[in-house]
Design an enzyme around this catalytic site. Sequence first.
Site, PDB file in Angstrom:
ATOM      1  N   GLY A  63      65.614 119.210 -26.967  1.00  0.00           N
ATOM      2  CA  GLY A  63      66.263 118.088 -27.656  1.00  0.00           C
ATOM      3  C   GLY A  63      65.126 117.201 -28.476  1.00  0.00           C
ATOM      4  O   GLY A  63      65.631 116.552 -29.310  1.00  0.00           O
ATOM      5  N   GLY A  64      63.987 117.529 -28.457  1.00  0.00           N
ATOM      6  CA  GLY A  64      62.886 116.853 -29.089  1.00  0.00           C
ATOM      7  C   GLY A  64      62.675 115.277 -28.817  1.00  0.00           C
ATOM      8  O   GLY A  64      63.371 114.762 -27.823  1.00  0.00           O
ATOM      9  N   THR A  65      62.119 114.542 -29.466  1.00  0.00           N
ATOM     10  CA  THR A  65      61.733 113.015 -29.290  1.00  0.00           C
ATOM     11  C   THR A  65      63.062 112.105 -29.225  1.00  0.00           C
ATOM     12  O   THR A  65      63.133 111.449 -28.342  1.00  0.00           O
ATOM     13  CB  THR A  65      61.068 112.688 -30.650  1.00  0.00           C
ATOM     14  OG1 THR A  65      59.726 113.271 -30.636  1.00  0.00           O
ATOM     15  CG2 THR A  65      60.804 111.105 -30.359  1.00  0.00           C
ATOM     16  N   CYS A  66      64.216 112.405 -30.079  1.00  0.00           N
ATOM     17  CA  CYS A  66      65.120 111.638 -30.124  1.00  0.00           C
ATOM     18  C   CYS A  66      65.891 111.621 -28.608  1.00  0.00           C
ATOM     19  O   CYS A  66      66.057 110.443 -28.094  1.00  0.00           O
ATOM     20  CB  CYS A  66      66.291 111.933 -31.073  1.00  0.00           C
ATOM     21  SG  CYS A  66      67.724 111.006 -30.944  1.00  0.00           S
ATOM     22  N   HIS A 125      89.900  92.345 -42.246  1.00  0.00           N
ATOM     23  CA  HIS A 125      89.507  91.059 -41.576  1.00  0.00           C
ATOM     24  C   HIS A 125      89.768  91.066 -40.227  1.00  0.00           C
ATOM     25  O   HIS A 125      90.923  91.666 -39.783  1.00  0.00           O
ATOM     26  CB  HIS A 125      90.332  89.810 -42.435  1.00  0.00           C
ATOM     27  CG  HIS A 125      89.981  88.653 -41.496  1.00  0.00           C
ATOM     28  ND1 HIS A 125      88.850  87.711 -41.728  1.00  0.00           N
ATOM     29  CD2 HIS A 125      90.577  87.947 -40.710  1.00  0.00           C
ATOM     30  CE1 HIS A 125      89.057  86.814 -40.979  1.00  0.00           C
ATOM     31  NE2 HIS A 125      90.068  86.726 -40.323  1.00  0.00           N
ATOM     32  N   GLU A 142      60.389 126.470 -27.781  1.00  0.00           N
ATOM     33  CA  GLU A 142      60.373 125.090 -27.332  1.00  0.00           C
ATOM     34  C   GLU A 142      59.080 124.980 -26.284  1.00  0.00           C
ATOM     35  O   GLU A 142      59.456 125.843 -25.336  1.00  0.00           O
ATOM     36  CB  GLU A 142      61.712 124.593 -26.666  1.00  0.00           C
ATOM     37  CG  GLU A 142      61.479 123.198 -26.126  1.00  0.00           C
ATOM     38  CD  GLU A 142      60.916 122.231 -27.278  1.00  0.00           C
ATOM     39  OE1 GLU A 142      60.071 121.780 -26.741  1.00  0.00           O
ATOM     40  OE2 GLU A 142      61.702 122.010 -28.217  1.00  0.00           O
TER      41      GLU A 142
END
Length: 490
Positions: free
Chosen positions: A39-42, A472, A34
């Site tokens: 964790g990257g972009t998200c 409902h 890394e």
Amino acid sequence: MPQHFDAIVIGTGQGGAPLAVRLGKSGRETAVVERGAFGGTCVNVGCTPTKSYVASARAAHVARHAADLGVQISGTIAVDLAAVKARKDKIIGGSRDGVEKWLRGADNVTVFQGHARFTGPHSLAISTPDDTPLTELSADEIFINTGMRAVVPPLPGLERIRFYTNSSLLELTELPAHLVIVGASYIALEFAQIFRRFGSRVTVLVRGERILSREDADFAESVHTVLAREGVEFMFGVQPSRVEPHPHHENDVCIGFEQNIPALEASHLLFATGREPNTDDLGLDAAGIQTDRHGIIPVDGQLRTNVPGVWAIGDVNGRGAFTHTSYDDFQIVAANLLDGGVRSGVRSGMHSGARSDEDSGMHSGSRSADTRIMAYAVFVDPPLARVGMSEAQVRESGRDALIATMPMTRVGRARERGETDGFMKALVDAQTQQILGAAIHGIEGDEAIHTFIDMMTAGAPYPVLQYAMHIHPTISELVPTLLDGLKPLK
């Protein structure tokens, strides 16, 4: 001599991190590399921070309209952007730290921090910003999960002004007086509504004649109507040609256009004009890994590149560019490689990849991205969610189809909440009764769309959903009623 691993994962996004852990659990000695935030972009600049902003913006919007529901709130509703950012930072910090802790504590997983470049088909050199000696790694299996970044068009004068992308805009602590956004797709519209609800003046510059050019025109118009009513301004058929500093207001920007119209002044300029893959600095040529003209790495249904033993997952493979498609990429690779499917590029003597039931979470055997049904949502409020084919795509296919639409004004839950904007649409094959696609622009549409996603994934004909008994009052309960109204697509 390179340090050898059974597998290397480059990037810790929504596909890479869980894949590294699964590879380690299978018995493979796994390296994960890394170069930025775990964790990257998200986690860091995408879904998590922007949806925390969506929540704050909605809270402000609901408070301003509380009187419509008989709730009296005195005083002016104001947004403290510094507090909004602090909340966001706390959320993403917890997620980011959790991913890093998970990886560092995983069995058979070694974490390297630095920038990876291929030096051969199965070898990498890892560099760090402090110029320490290169770390050399090799592996039988390599998985690329390096994500995408924002595209900024090369406008004249750009080097002289301050501008923002989706990442840097999230670092503001003071509200923009006038935010101008170049672009009219998903990211642009989410930010437009967020900052308008925060209290900024917002102008969206649209190159074409409508927003959301990839969606059906009726849904694009529905979203436009909501945003315009909230005060978002739109300029259609315009293309910025130059930018320059404002002559009298420090840090403000003047935007000139190709068209013969006056320049537009802005306190903040956001570019939301697309994204490009992080593949240009990976040394892919040294590995012989092919890319297309956009830098996307082509893959087959099992997400294998043209080089044996090398996979590309997540945004870089052009198979979706969403968090959920990235995670599905992980599941596809894991199912095929670890759960009884194809195993390639594994040296002799490796562990068999046997797993416990708790490791799995997926069906074993062969899975393919080729059969994946695309689904996504635009997280404006109310959200626009879609699965499968649009009406335009069905018409283009020329098939015999049925269509049904229903306004959200018919949905009890929407009326009770006082949020009746939007409508539902469903398309089915008249011969096979298979659901071809569906879309919902309306309150909780991002959840209700899963009734269609599940039916389409199961391959069930539409009467199975049409005759289902739903609870409902919910949004989903009107989906069977929507299907009651199917009629020939003309």
